[in-house]
Design a protein around this motif. Structure first.
Motif, mmCIF file in Angstrom:
data_model
loop_
_atom_site.group_PDB
_atom_site.id
_atom_site.type_symbol
_atom_site.label_atom_id
_atom_site.label_comp_id
_atom_site.label_asym_id
_atom_site.label_seq_id
_atom_site.Cartn_x
_atom_site.Cartn_y
_atom_site.Cartn_z
ATOM 1 N N ASN A 123 0.809 -1.223 0.000
ATOM 2 C CA ASN A 123 0.000 0.000 0.000
ATOM 3 C C ASN A 123 0.837 1.265 0.000
ATOM 4 N N VAL A 124 1.889 1.312 0.814
ATOM 5 C CA VAL A 124 2.696 2.525 0.927
ATOM 6 C C VAL A 124 3.483 2.792 -0.349
ATOM 7 N N VAL A 125 4.195 1.797 -0.853
ATOM 8 C CA VAL A 125 5.027 2.017 -2.037
ATOM 9 C C VAL A 125 4.158 2.287 -3.257
ATOM 10 N N THR A 126 3.012 1.631 -3.371
ATOM 11 C CA THR A 126 2.096 1.923 -4.472
ATOM 12 C C THR A 126 1.617 3.365 -4.403
ATOM 13 N N ALA A 127 1.352 3.867 -3.202
ATOM 14 C CA ALA A 127 0.919 5.260 -3.048
ATOM 15 C C ALA A 127 2.010 6.232 -3.485
ATOM 16 N N VAL A 128 3.267 5.932 -3.166
ATOM 17 C CA VAL A 128 4.373 6.804 -3.577
ATOM 18 C C VAL A 128 4.511 6.798 -5.097
ATOM 19 N N HIS A 129 4.351 5.630 -5.725
ATOM 20 C CA HIS A 129 4.375 5.560 -7.185
ATOM 21 C C HIS A 129 3.237 6.375 -7.801
ATOM 22 N N ASN A 130 2.064 6.308 -7.212
ATOM 23 C CA ASN A 130 0.900 6.980 -7.789
ATOM 24 C C ASN A 130 0.878 8.478 -7.513
ATOM 25 N N PHE A 131 1.548 8.924 -6.432
ATOM 26 C CA PHE A 131 1.572 10.353 -6.085
ATOM 27 C C PHE A 131 3.006 10.792 -5.799
ATOM 28 N N PRO A 132 3.883 10.788 -6.806
ATOM 29 C CA PRO A 132 5.308 11.089 -6.556
ATOM 30 C C PRO A 132 5.561 12.509 -6.068
ATOM 31 N N ASP A 133 4.705 13.469 -6.449
ATOM 32 C CA ASP A 133 4.928 14.855 -6.035
ATOM 33 C C ASP A 133 4.482 15.122 -4.597
ATOM 34 N N TYR A 134 3.720 14.212 -4.023
ATOM 35 C CA TYR A 134 3.215 14.386 -2.657
ATOM 36 C C TYR A 134 3.467 13.112 -1.858
ATOM 37 N N SER A 135 4.703 12.656 -1.901
ATOM 38 C CA SER A 135 5.038 11.390 -1.248
ATOM 39 C C SER A 135 4.865 11.475 0.262
ATOM 40 N N GLY A 136 5.211 12.623 0.852
ATOM 41 C CA GLY A 136 5.057 12.760 2.293
ATOM 42 C C GLY A 136 3.605 12.669 2.717
ATOM 43 N N THR A 137 2.733 13.339 1.975
ATOM 44 C CA THR A 137 1.312 13.308 2.303
ATOM 45 C C THR A 137 0.714 11.919 2.093
ATOM 46 N N SER A 138 1.053 11.278 0.955
ATOM 47 C CA SER A 138 0.479 9.958 0.670
ATOM 48 C C SER A 138 0.964 8.904 1.654
ATOM 49 N N VAL A 139 2.254 8.947 2.005
ATOM 50 C CA VAL A 139 2.774 8.011 3.005
ATOM 51 C C VAL A 139 2.143 8.295 4.363
ATOM 52 N N GLY A 140 1.975 9.579 4.689
ATOM 53 C CA GLY A 140 1.335 9.933 5.954
ATOM 54 C C GLY A 140 -0.078 9.401 6.053
ATOM 55 N N ILE A 141 -0.826 9.446 4.939
ATOM 56 C CA ILE A 141 -2.192 8.919 4.938
ATOM 57 C C ILE A 141 -2.177 7.412 5.166
ATOM 58 N N MET A 142 -1.340 6.695 4.410
ATOM 59 C CA MET A 142 -1.289 5.236 4.541
ATOM 60 C C MET A 142 -0.808 4.815 5.923
ATOM 61 N N LYS A 143 0.272 5.421 6.384
ATOM 62 C CA LYS A 143 0.796 5.091 7.704
ATOM 63 C C LYS A 143 -0.159 5.536 8.801
ATOM 64 N N GLY A 144 -0.867 6.648 8.552
ATOM 65 C CA GLY A 144 -1.820 7.129 9.543
ATOM 66 C C GLY A 144 -2.969 6.171 9.756
ATOM 67 N N PHE A 145 -3.544 5.669 8.670
ATOM 68 C CA PHE A 145 -4.645 4.713 8.812
ATOM 69 C C PHE A 145 -4.157 3.399 9.420
ATOM 70 N N LEU A 146 -2.900 3.018 9.133
ATOM 71 C CA LEU A 146 -2.353 1.834 9.797
ATOM 72 C C LEU A 146 -2.256 2.068 11.299
ATOM 73 N N GLY A 147 -1.856 3.282 11.687
ATOM 74 C CA GLY A 147 -1.809 3.608 13.107
ATOM 75 C C GLY A 147 -3.182 3.596 13.749
ATOM 76 N N LEU A 148 -4.212 4.028 12.996
ATOM 77 C CA LEU A 148 -5.578 4.019 13.527
ATOM 78 C C LEU A 148 -6.151 2.613 13.629
ATOM 79 N N SER A 149 -5.589 1.683 12.877
ATOM 80 C CA SER A 149 -6.178 0.344 12.809
ATOM 81 C C SER A 149 -6.237 -0.326 14.175
ATOM 82 N N GLY A 150 -5.269 -0.041 15.043
ATOM 83 C CA GLY A 150 -5.309 -0.612 16.379
ATOM 84 C C GLY A 150 -6.577 -0.208 17.119
ATOM 85 N N ALA A 151 -6.917 1.094 17.042
ATOM 86 C CA ALA A 151 -8.135 1.581 17.699
ATOM 87 C C ALA A 151 -9.387 1.042 17.027
#
Length: 542
Positions: free
Chosen positions: A132-160
């Motif tokens: 999911n993370v690497v695919t997001a970086v490929h699909n949004f190369p100009d906003y890699s920080g934002t796309s990785v933050g979204i993917m990693k953020g939802f992974l962090g929320l998954s525990g809750a």
């Protein structure tokens, strides 16, 4: 509706929401300990294998590099779905065998076997996450920080999110929660795996707007979960209230579908109006291209022979793993992650025992586990998003944010060591946010420095620092010191003495990580300033 990177993003978000079972270890750690007759050191040993599995994702990175860059319209075309399937198989096998052990179908397997079950179960997370993370970086190369933050953020929320499933349907039955962990992520990933694919990068000014929409969803879900956690801590909610709140949560998680539809509509409106015959020819040509390997031409990839003296010359170039590990920047990033992620994992792995030693109730401990997911999310999402803003506006290198977050994590460990009333709430907020920040910053820094081509392999190799640090700090620091202080039945310890020395040690380690990150910042700041200058030139030409 035609497949696109927006549909892939929604599917990735849903998979990320279901696969973060390693962050819910505190829910079932007590039943695992009691059913198997473990002492604290043995439980910490098992949890270390959880950390190894959840963070040692080299195999998932290598597999992604080998197959996931291929694209095709058919689900059976080689692509990221292969990585998802491997994760689903491991997830089911690991948690299902663990559940059989806890309920007694398998009578108390050796500790080594339980460690293997835990390793398999947690290792699945790296396959889901990498896909999911690497695919997001490929699909949004100009906003890699934002796309990785979204993917990693939802992974962090998954525990809750998973804890809410437990509170609604399985409360008081943690053994059934383990069975759910075997079934839910497996089902979701297999259902959506064909949708997560790499799409050709297109210049689209609306990408940031729609990514901000996904960010708004993430923040809304986090705020809603925070309110639920507080309400559950203050009041005893009836079953019907849990069901209603869970339905609302599902509706919030369905919100990305609306953003996807809007993004699809905006893109279709911008497409030039061409005759139907030409359009069909273009579609046929696109289909033929998507069956090919999606790799840049070999002569466009700049590889360099590097040494310890000239490793800065590869910054920003596509670099493979063997070349990356020969650079100083790689090891500075590795050490910083060992200090930050290792101490953060040691804290969450022992949060139940810390709470018990300080006389926190079971409800409060479960609340702390859920709140950790919220703080973890804020760090993962916020660090990626904020680092994008300051990089594009001021040229601030992302390692600077590692310096600041690791310094703040030091303060969090000191607060936990102090033992004052409510210290675990304050300390877990600081440690949780800063720990999550590392998981967002490290992959993006890796793609910045070493390019996106082998990003999955390199950042998963650096992530090995997390279980290495966790094994050192959980077993040889926290576990040993706790067992020395423990007395009476059940190897239990009560009072601030149980963890005070351990967390002062963790504070010193995270401070060292901040200093190492500072060195990395100075070594790469010229490169990040060049990123800003290139962006300004690009905007001037438009």
């Amino acid at each position: 509706m035609e497949s696109s990177k927006w549909i892939a993003t929604v599917a990735s978000i849903w998979i990320q929401c279901s696969c973060g079972a390693s962050y819910a270890f505190g829910i079932y750690s007590s039943v695992l300990k009691s059913s198997q007759g473990y002492d604290q050191s043995t439980l910490d040993t098992v949890s270390v294998f959880k950390d190894i599995g959840a963070n040692a994702g080299v195999l998932s990175g290598l597999l992604y590099s080998a197959v996931a860059v291929r694209r095709g319209r058919s689900c059976f075309s080689v692509g990221p779905w292969v990585v998802q399937v491997c994760g689903a198989i491991q997830c089911f096998a690991g948690y299902f065998l663990m559940w059989l052990s806890v309920v007694g179908v398998i009578y108390r397997p050796p500790v080594a076997a339980m460690c293997l079950f835990m390793l398999m179960a947690a290792h699945a997370q790296t396959f889901f996450n990498t896909a999911n993370v690497v695919t997001a970086v490929h699909n949004f190369p100009d906003y890699s920080g934002t796309s990785v933050g979204i993917m990693k953020g939802f992974l962090g929320l998954s525990g809750a999110v998973l804890v809410q499933v437990y509170q609604t349907f399985l409360y008081g039955n943690p053994s059934s929660f383990i069975l759910m962990l075997a079934l839910l992520p497996t089902f979701v990933s297999l259902l959506l795996m064909c949708i997560v694919r790499i799409y050709p990068a297109k210049v689209n000014g609306d990408d940031k707007k729609h990514l901000n929409g996904f960010s708004a969803v993430a923040l809304t879900v986090a705020a809603y979960l925070l309110i639920l956690i507080i309400l559950e801590n203050v009041f005893t909610l009836p079953v019907w209230a849990h069901v209603i709140t869970f339905i609302v949560l599902l509706l919030l998680l369905a919100w990305p579908l609306r953003i996807m539809v809007n993004a699809q509509r905006d893109e279709s409106e911008k497409l030039p109006q061409i005759p139907s015959e030409e359009r069909s020819q273009l579609i046929d040509h696109s289909t033929a291209q998507e069956s090919e390997i999606f790799l840049p031409p070999e002569d466009s990839i700049e590889y360099h022979e590097v040494s310890a003296d000239d490793d800065i010359s590869v910054v920003g170039k596509n670099t493979n793993l063997l070349q990356a590990i020969r650079t100083m920047n790689f090891w500075l990033l590795f050490i910083a992650m060992l200090c930050g992620m290792g101490t953060g994992l040691a804290m969450i792995n022992n949060i139940s025992q810390i709470g018990e030693s300080l006389n926190y109730t079971t409800v409060e401990i479960n609340t702390l586990v859920s709140l950790w997911s919220i703080w973890n999310f804020l760090g993962r999402f916020g660090a990626g998003y904020i680092s994008d803003i300051f990089l594009h506006t001021r040229g601030w290198g992302r390692p600077l944010f590692m310096v600041l977050t690791l310094a703040t994590m030091t303060a969090g460990h000191v607060i936990i060591a102090s033992g004052f009333s409510g210290n675990l709430y304050v300390g877990s907020i600081l440690v949780g946010i800063c720990y999550g920040s590392q998981w967002s910053l490290m992959p993006v820094i890796t793609s910045d420095i070493y390019g996106v081509l082998h990003m999955g392999t390199i950042f998963n190799t650096i992530a090995i620092a997390s279980p290495v640090g966790s094994s050192i700090f959980s077993v040889f620091v926290i576990g040993d010191i706790y067992d020395e202080e423990a007395s009476g039945e059940g190897n239990s310890c009560y009072g601030t003495k149980c963890f005070m020395l351990s967390f002062f040690i963790l504070a010193a380690v995270s401070l060292c990580g901040s200093l190492v990150s500072l060195i990395l910042f100075f070594r790469t700041r010229r490169f990040y300033m060049q990123i800003l200058l290139r962006r300004l030139r690009h905007l001037t030409r438009q």
